[in-house]
Motif scaffolding. Structure first.
Motif, short mmCIF file in Angstrom:
data_model
loop_
_atom_site.label_atom_id
_atom_site.label_comp_id
_atom_site.label_asym_id
_atom_site.label_seq_id
_atom_site.Cartn_x
_atom_site.Cartn_y
_atom_site.Cartn_z
N VAL A 1 44.82 -36.40 -67.79
CA VAL A 1 45.97 -37.00 -68.47
C VAL A 1 47.05 -37.40 -67.46
CG1 VAL A 1 47.92 -36.50 -70.00
CG2 VAL A 1 45.61 -35.93 -70.73
N VAL A 2 47.25 -36.55 -66.45
CA VAL A 2 48.23 -36.89 -65.41
C VAL A 2 47.89 -38.25 -64.80
CG1 VAL A 2 49.15 -36.25 -63.14
CG2 VAL A 2 48.83 -34.49 -64.88
N ARG B 1 41.28 -31.23 -54.69
CA ARG B 1 42.62 -30.73 -54.97
C ARG B 1 42.91 -30.82 -56.46
NH1 ARG B 1 45.72 -32.04 -49.57
NH2 ARG B 1 47.01 -30.42 -50.42
N PRO B 2 42.23 -30.01 -57.27
CA PRO B 2 42.53 -30.05 -58.71
C PRO B 2 43.89 -29.41 -58.97
CG PRO B 2 41.02 -28.25 -58.24
CD PRO B 2 41.24 -28.97 -56.94
N PHE B 3 44.52 -29.77 -60.10
CA PHE B 3 45.71 -29.05 -60.55
C PHE B 3 45.18 -27.79 -61.25
CE2 PHE B 3 47.12 -33.62 -60.99
CZ PHE B 3 47.73 -33.65 -59.76
N GLY B 4 44.99 -26.73 -60.46
CA GLY B 4 44.24 -25.56 -60.91
C GLY B 4 44.71 -24.93 -62.20
N GLY B 5 46.03 -24.86 -62.40
CA GLY B 5 46.55 -24.19 -63.57
C GLY B 5 46.51 -25.04 -64.83
N LEU B 6 46.30 -26.34 -64.66
CA LEU B 6 46.24 -27.23 -65.83
C LEU B 6 44.81 -27.29 -66.35
CD1 LEU B 6 48.49 -30.28 -64.85
CD2 LEU B 6 49.13 -28.01 -65.63
N ASP C 1 44.16 -32.07 -69.06
CA ASP C 1 45.51 -32.39 -68.58
C ASP C 1 45.48 -32.94 -67.15
OD1 ASP C 1 46.65 -31.77 -70.94
OD2 ASP C 1 47.43 -29.82 -70.35
N LEU D 1 32.20 -26.16 -58.09
CA LEU D 1 32.55 -27.20 -57.12
C LEU D 1 32.05 -28.60 -57.51
CD1 LEU D 1 33.99 -27.86 -54.48
CD2 LEU D 1 31.77 -27.70 -53.38
N ARG E 1 34.31 -29.89 -60.05
CA ARG E 1 35.61 -30.28 -59.50
C ARG E 1 35.55 -31.65 -58.84
NH1 ARG E 1 38.47 -24.91 -57.08
NH2 ARG E 1 37.55 -23.50 -58.57
N ARG F 1 39.96 -38.07 -62.54
CA ARG F 1 41.41 -38.17 -62.43
C ARG F 1 41.82 -39.47 -61.75
NH1 ARG F 1 43.97 -33.10 -59.45
NH2 ARG F 1 43.20 -34.29 -57.69
N ILE G 1 38.19 -32.47 -49.64
CA ILE G 1 38.38 -31.08 -50.07
C ILE G 1 39.17 -31.18 -51.36
CG2 ILE G 1 39.48 -28.89 -49.54
CD1 ILE G 1 38.97 -29.71 -46.53
N HIS H 1 40.75 -24.54 -62.51
CA HIS H 1 40.28 -23.62 -61.47
C HIS H 1 39.00 -22.89 -61.89
CE1 HIS H 1 41.73 -20.09 -63.59
NE2 HIS H 1 42.92 -20.66 -63.73
#
Lengths: 252, 358
Positions: free
Chosen positions: A103-104, A91-96, A100, A142, A145, A152, A89, A138
């Motif tokens: 990049v993390v 788990r993107p860093f939705g706000g980034l 980025d 799908l 993602r 990532r 399921i 976000h």
């Protein structure tokens, strides 16, 4: 003699409130190989992943990466040891932004932001997400993602990549694209992959070896052609053995 | 590399640096034209901006909700004031002590919480508990005046003794302005580094952050420690500006809540949001005080203030700064937290996961 496997899983077990989710499972993942972990829903595939990735500590058994015991390490330590994973399921860093997010991952290898950006962009390019680099994660669909998860994880430059159903929800042509990307990565960078997948089209095309789980136990292990004809495997999937000895039904 | 000044707006349009330069120039020139009242309001604005910025490092960057930041203000205020009153120690030395104690307190609270996996609202409750506990402790601590308060000798307002922070309001104005700008630069610096990226990753999804090799415990600890230490600096200025300290006001929950508001209204996780929020909220508060003073209705000011807050939060859930920045072509400040994504958008993506049948 064969070379030392990159990942050696030796008799790992995990119970949840008495339920034996994983019960004495052991297998090897050879250096540079692609191994698929398959089985019906609830067979324990994701639990095996979580045990390897350090989310759970096994009740029994050991896990070795490149000969080093990594049993019971924390998830971040596992990643530093060289294993990156995706989540079934997502788990993107939705706000980034998409960039980025990657990049993390890339900052695992370098503290230099410019270098991390370059590495991240190269990976996005490879996975066909470069055009979306500036978008917030976000806003992705799908399938995108799922690719972002893979990008990532790849950005951490792992020795072993754990892919948890990254093909789910993709159209056949997208699956073929993803398969091509992954095989190319393995060939060019020496990456090793352990994946779980329901999409048999991808499993058959990618894997050098298949490990079949059923009720938390390994019931079969071998090259795709052999595993697809194994009576026990057929029984676990279909409930009975096809009399004509055909292969696994493959919904794509 | 980019010049540090323009790097405040890395990747932003050219007019952004000009806007910042204009803002700094206007703020620097303000005391030349402003009267005593306006200057005192602007000092309140700068206090609010600084505190909101410091708090934003924890909540806006790393997603750690603290509702007990008054604790760190109090520590900074009491440490510097008590050393000054008892030993005549310079508040700058006192600041060193206050910041150190506050940072250690923040680290201790963080270490306890994160080690035992206290997160989210439970972490917030814990921060309140520690602030309250310290307030009660301070009420009975004779060396710092206990509940009857600690008072600094009234300053000679004609001369400005910066080393002892004794002087006119304009001295505090410039010191606070410098502190606000320094914190702005620090925020930009941190967001452009590994730690800034890691904090934002943790804010967005802790499990995913761990899977990417991020030592979540250490990163969170760094955020709390830094935020606590920086907050204590404002406490020092507070003590020497107001010259009196009472545990029940300096450690009050109300103060902890109030200092969060500019960041929330301005835009969580943004660099300019807390500053903009401080201007808007302090201005609003003063305007309402003046407007309602004549009417003689108790609580009317609070009612209207709350109403305006509610309207802003409904209309601009990301805060006002990202919206204004986009309008002015300054570019939005980096990455609002994903918690602002409408839940429907998230569910759609995950609920639609096709269940492949073997």
């Amino acid at each position: 003699m064969t070379a030392r496997p990159l990942l050696a899983v030796d008799g790992i077990a995990k119970r949840f409130r008495g339920l034996r989710a994983v019960d004495g499972v052991g297998f090897d993942v050879p250096q540079g190989g692609i191994v698929a972990l398959i089985g019906p829903n609830g067979a324990g595939k994701t639990t095996v992943f979580n045990l390897i990735a350090g989310v759970y500590r096994p009740d029994a058994g050991r896990i070795f990466l490149d000969g080093a015991d990594i049993t019971g390490l924390r998830p971040d330590q596992i990643c530093k040891a060289g294993i990156a994973r995706t989540f079934q399921i997502v788990r993107p860093f939705g706000g980034l932004s998409v960039l980025d997010n990657v990049v993390v991952g890339a900052l695992r290898q370098t503290a230099d932001l410019a270098a991390a950006r370059r590495a991240a962009l190269a990976i996005l390019e490879r996975l066909g997400l470069a055009a979306k680099a500036a978008q917030p994660a976000h806003a992705l669909t799908l399938p995108e993602r799922k690719r972002l998860e893979t990008a990532r994880a790849l950005a951490t430059r792992p020795k072993l990549l754990l892919l948890d159903e990254v093909m789910a929800g993709l159209r056949p042509v997208e699956i073929d694209g993803m398969v091509a990307v992954l095989t190319a990565l393995c060939r060019e960078t020496g990456l090793t992959i352990l994946l779980t997948e329901h999409v048999m089209r991808a499993v058959m095309a990618l894997s050098h070896k298949i490990v079949v789980l059923h009720h938390g136990q390994k019931i079969c292990e071998g090259p795709p052609a052999i595993v697809a004809r194994d009576p026990q495997v057929l029984r676990s999937y279909l409930g009975s053995v096809g009399r004509h000895g055909g292969g696994v039904a493959v919904p794509c | 590399m980019r010049a540090p000044f323009s790097s405040l707006f890395a990747g932003r349009p050219r007019r952004a640096p000009a806007a910042l330069a204009l803002f700094v120039a206007a703020m620097a020139a303000m005391p030349l034209v402003a009267g005593d009242y306006l200057l005192s309001v602007l000092i309140l604005v700068l206090f609010a901006a600084y505190l909101a910025q410091a708090w934003n490092i924890m909540m806006g960057f790393a997603g750690l909700l603290s509702i007990g930041h008054a604790l760190y203000i109090g520590i900074g205020a009491y440490a510097s004031a008590a050393l000054f009153v008892h030993y005549g120690t310079s508040p700058w030395i006192g600041m060193l002590a206050g910041v150190t104690i506050a940072a250690l307190a923040g680290a201790a609270i963080g270490a306890l919480s994160f080690r035992f996996k206290v997160g989210g609202v439970y972490f917030a409750l814990l921060t309140i508990a520690f602030a309250e506990f310290t307030r009660i402790l301070a009420d009975h601590f004779g060396w710092i005046g206990a509940s009857s308060g600690l008072f600094l000798p009234v300053a000679n307002r004609a001369t400005s003794d910066v080393w002892h922070l004794r002087g006119a309001p304009v001295m505090f104005y410039y010191l606070l302005l410098a502190a606000v700008l320094a914190l702005l630069a620090l925020g930009r610096l941190l967001l452009g580094r590994r730690i800034g990226y890691y904090w934002q990753a943790i804010r967005e999804d802790e499990e995913a952050a761990k899977a990417l090799g991020i030592d979540v415990f250490r990163c969170k600890l760094a955020a709390v420690t830094l935020s606590a230490g920086l907050t204590a600096v404002a406490g020092v200025f507070h003590a020497f500006y107001y010259n009196n300290l009472y545990p029940e006001t300096i450690f009050a929950i109300g103060r902890s809540v109030e200092l969060m508001l500019p960041a929330i209204i301005g835009g969580l996780g943004t660099l300019f949001g807390p500053i903009l929020g401080a201007f808007l909220l302090t201005g609003l508060s003063e305007a309402l005080t003046n407007a309602t003073a004549d009417w003689g209705i108790d609580g009317l000011k609070q009612l209207l203030y709350g109403l305006v807050l509610a309207i802003v939060v409904v209309l601009r859930p990301d805060g006002i700064w990202p919206w204004i920045a986009a309008r002015l072509g300054l570019g939005a400040a980096p990455h609002p937290p994903a918690s602002r994504v409408p839940p429907s958008a998230r569910e759609r993506s995950e609920g639609a996961l096709p269940q492949g049948q073997p």
